[in-house]
Scaffold this active site. Structure first.
Site, PDB file in Angstrom:
ATOM      1  N   GLY A  19       1.137  -1.357  -0.001  1.00  0.00           N
ATOM      2  CA  GLY A  19      -0.269  -0.010   0.265  1.00  0.00           C
ATOM      3  C   GLY A  19       0.889   1.116   0.408  1.00  0.00           C
ATOM      4  O   GLY A  19       1.914   0.992  -0.117  1.00  0.00           O
ATOM      5  N   GLY A  20      -0.013   2.449  -0.147  1.00  0.00           N
ATOM      6  CA  GLY A  20       0.635   4.086   0.321  1.00  0.00           C
ATOM      7  C   GLY A  20       1.281   4.166  -1.342  1.00  0.00           C
ATOM      8  O   GLY A  20       1.159   4.119  -2.059  1.00  0.00           O
ATOM      9  N   GLY A  21       2.063   5.670  -1.932  1.00  0.00           N
ATOM     10  CA  GLY A  21       2.313   5.641  -2.324  1.00  0.00           C
ATOM     11  C   GLY A  21       2.664   7.402  -2.565  1.00  0.00           C
ATOM     12  O   GLY A  21       2.349   8.478  -0.976  1.00  0.00           O
ATOM     13  N   GLY A  22       3.293   8.192  -3.250  1.00  0.00           N
ATOM     14  CA  GLY A  22       3.932   9.150  -3.466  1.00  0.00           C
ATOM     15  C   GLY A  22       5.181   9.211  -2.439  1.00  0.00           C
ATOM     16  O   GLY A  22       5.926   8.936  -2.313  1.00  0.00           O
ATOM     17  N   PHE A  23       5.359   9.966  -1.302  1.00  0.00           N
ATOM     18  CA  PHE A  23       6.318   9.936   0.180  1.00  0.00           C
ATOM     19  C   PHE A  23       6.419   8.555   1.172  1.00  0.00           C
ATOM     20  O   PHE A  23       7.026   9.257   1.855  1.00  0.00           O
ATOM     21  CB  PHE A  23       6.465  11.473   0.767  1.00  0.00           C
ATOM     22  N   SER A  24       4.727   8.330   1.528  1.00  0.00           N
ATOM     23  CA  SER A  24       4.482   7.462   2.259  1.00  0.00           C
ATOM     24  C   SER A  24       4.799   5.727   1.391  1.00  0.00           C
ATOM     25  O   SER A  24       3.490   5.804   0.682  1.00  0.00           O
ATOM     26  CB  SER A  24       3.433   7.403   3.179  1.00  0.00           C
ATOM     27  N   VAL A  26       3.802   1.144   2.260  1.00  0.00           N
ATOM     28  CA  VAL A  26       3.746   0.377   3.686  1.00  0.00           C
ATOM     29  C   VAL A  26       4.076  -0.958   2.891  1.00  0.00           C
ATOM     30  O   VAL A  26       3.985  -1.150   1.619  1.00  0.00           O
ATOM     31  CB  VAL A  26       2.259   0.122   3.757  1.00  0.00           C
ATOM     32  N   LYS A  41       5.579   1.370   7.447  1.00  0.00           N
ATOM     33  CA  LYS A  41       5.292   1.921   7.150  1.00  0.00           C
ATOM     34  C   LYS A  41       6.355   3.095   6.876  1.00  0.00           C
ATOM     35  O   LYS A  41       6.795   3.357   7.756  1.00  0.00           O
ATOM     36  CB  LYS A  41       4.591   2.700   7.896  1.00  0.00           C
ATOM     37  N   ASP A 143      -8.751  12.089  13.963  1.00  0.00           N
ATOM     38  CA  ASP A 143      -8.393  11.677  12.348  1.00  0.00           C
ATOM     39  C   ASP A 143      -9.769   9.772  12.871  1.00  0.00           C
ATOM     40  O   ASP A 143      -9.176   9.375  11.561  1.00  0.00           O
ATOM     41  CB  ASP A 143      -7.026  10.882  12.176  1.00  0.00           C
TER      42      ASP A 143
END
Length: 462
Positions: A19-24, A26, A41, A143
């Site tokens: 998972g994740g994308g950009g600057f983060s 998983v 992460k 959140d």
């Protein structure tokens, strides 16, 4: 992944991005010696990373690592690789956490249907227990939303993502402070965040769990945002919405509880203690003593009734290869909750670990089907970017956009070759993985793609 080097973290190696994308991002991480798995992460560090960003991540790690409860995703360890060590490893902040092998709770919900009173009661009780503990530690989550409610391999609820959390109370003295930062996602934030005034911490989270209970019971959020810009919220505030769909589907006791948690004046809103004493909450859970297989069946009942589960798993083949079996055995939950949720899909390249029920099989080969999927998603106003195709890898499409609640979503569509074992005919296995956004609206997009005029004729059904 071979071109990038990642460090070992207390014996765990990063083995697969999940998972994740950009600057983060998983990753699934494995400790091969101890036969254990975890999630990692990774937040990339670049020359443009600011001190403010670093401090924000440091605060998240301090808060999360101090929280130890069965309904809070466990923080295991962390490692930082600075830019000066880029010749050795990928620079970043590595946060090793418990793997939520059961995926998102809300990925199992049929949109606009919900999970029913029994399952909602069971999981709301766990959410409430986790939030009571978090508040006792002096922390406000800020959140709470479907994306941050996960399940472990036994189907136990786990509260995750403390990136916006704040310490509002000193545990030693009980002294509290008000908060001022505006944060959270509009469909889930409390109305008092629309003003510039400081706000009390605990009522913010009470509002969040109220929206989550509504979503569990009815399969959608109640409004886009709690302001005069939302017709649904205005009707709620005036009291005229309760005879309308979907509100009238709520039982009298569930509606009373939700209205108490979603009281607009935070000073009159229910507290966690008063929620615990509510008759709807206090009744014994029918699922508490059930097996994890029964729990998985109950949880996915709405998907079966909607036909979604048969689309995700049309019983084309049931075998799981040795690799998949080995993963399940090493995690200690073979033939339990995650297997009941059909999290392993056999493909030509082996067993793909997929804690997502947003997938389907098709009778058309990958090249042709990929183009049809691309064109269909564009027609649904989804932003698409085709990823370069490498040998023996699936066709990949990066997608994004905004859902009906104006929430951003991002994810991937994978299309790879699949051969019917008994017919020797080539088809496709399609997997949609979400990096960001509401799991329910992601499922709505998956269903819209399957039911589209161009894709539907090729979808393999039971």
């Amino acid at each position: 992944m071979s071109a990038v080097k990642y460090p070992k973290i207390i014996g765990y190696e990063l083995v697969e991005q999940i998972g994740g994308g950009g600057f983060s991002s998983v990753f699934r991480a494995a400790n091969l010696e101890e036969h254990r798995v975890a999630a990692c992460k990774v937040i990339a560090l670049t020359p443009g990373t600011t001190d403010k960003q670093r401090k924000s991540v440091d605060k998240e790690m301090r808060v999360h690592s101090a929280l130890k409860h069965r309904n809070v995703l466990e923080f295991l360890n962390a490692v930082v690789v600075e830019l000066k060590h880029a010749h050795l490893y990928f620079p970043g902040i590595y946060m090793l956490m418990e793997l939520a092998a059961g995926g998102d709770l809300f990925d199992k919900i049929a949109p606009d249907v919900g999970v029913g009173d029994e399952v909602a009661h069971f999981y709301f009780g766990q959410l409430l227990a986790g939030m009571e503990y978090i508040h006792k530690q002096g922390v406000c989550h800020r959140d709470l939303k479907p994306e941050n409610i996960l399940l472990d391999a036994a189907g136990t609820l786990k509260i995750s993502d403390f990136g916006l959390a704040a310490v509002y109370k000193l545990v030693e003295t009980g002294k509290t402070r008000t908060l001022t930062e505006r944060c959270g996602s509009l469909p889930y934030v409390a109305p008092e965040l629309n003003s510039d005034n400081p706000y009390q911490a605990e009522p913010i989270d009470v509002w969040g769990i109220g929206v989550i209970l509504f979503t569990l019971l009815l399969g959608n959020t109640p409004w886009d945002e709690p302001t005069i810009h939302s017709p649904e919220f205005c009707k709620y505030a005036s009291g005229s919405i309760f005879s309308e769909q979907p509100w009238f589907r709520l039982s009298t006791s569930a509606l009373s509880l939700i209205r108490g948690m979603l009281t607009i004046d935070p000073n009159k809103r229910m507290t966690l203690n008063s929620i615990q004493a509510d008759p709807w909450v206090m009744r014994p859970s029918q699922l508490a003593s059930q097996s994890v297989v029964t729990l998985a069946d109950k949880l996915t009942e709405s998907l079966r009734k909607a036909g979604d589960l048969e689309l995700a798993n049309p019983n084309i083949q049931r075998d799981v290869d040795g690799d998949g079996d080995e993963i399940m055995a090493s995690e200690g939950y073979r033939s339990q909750f995650t297997q009941s949720l059909l999290l392993f899909s056999q493909t030509q390249s082996g067993s793909r670990y997929t804690p997502h029920l947003t997938r389907f099989y098709a009778s058309l080969g990958p090249s042709l089907l990929f183009n049809i999927i691309h064109e269909t998603l564009v027609s649904l106003n989804v932003q698409c970017k085709v990823a370069p195709v490498r040998d023996n890898e699936p066709h990949k499409l990066r997608i994004g956009g905004h859902d009906k609640r104006r929430m951003a979503f991002k994810g991937w569509v994978y299309v790879e070759k699949f051969v019917y074992r008994d017919r020797n005919i080539e088809g496709s296995f399609v997997l949609m993985t979400r990096d960001e956004g509401n799991p329910i609206s992601w499922r709505q997009l998956w269903k819209a793609l399957i039911e589209s005029e161009a894709v539907s004729p090729h979808v393999l059904r039971k």
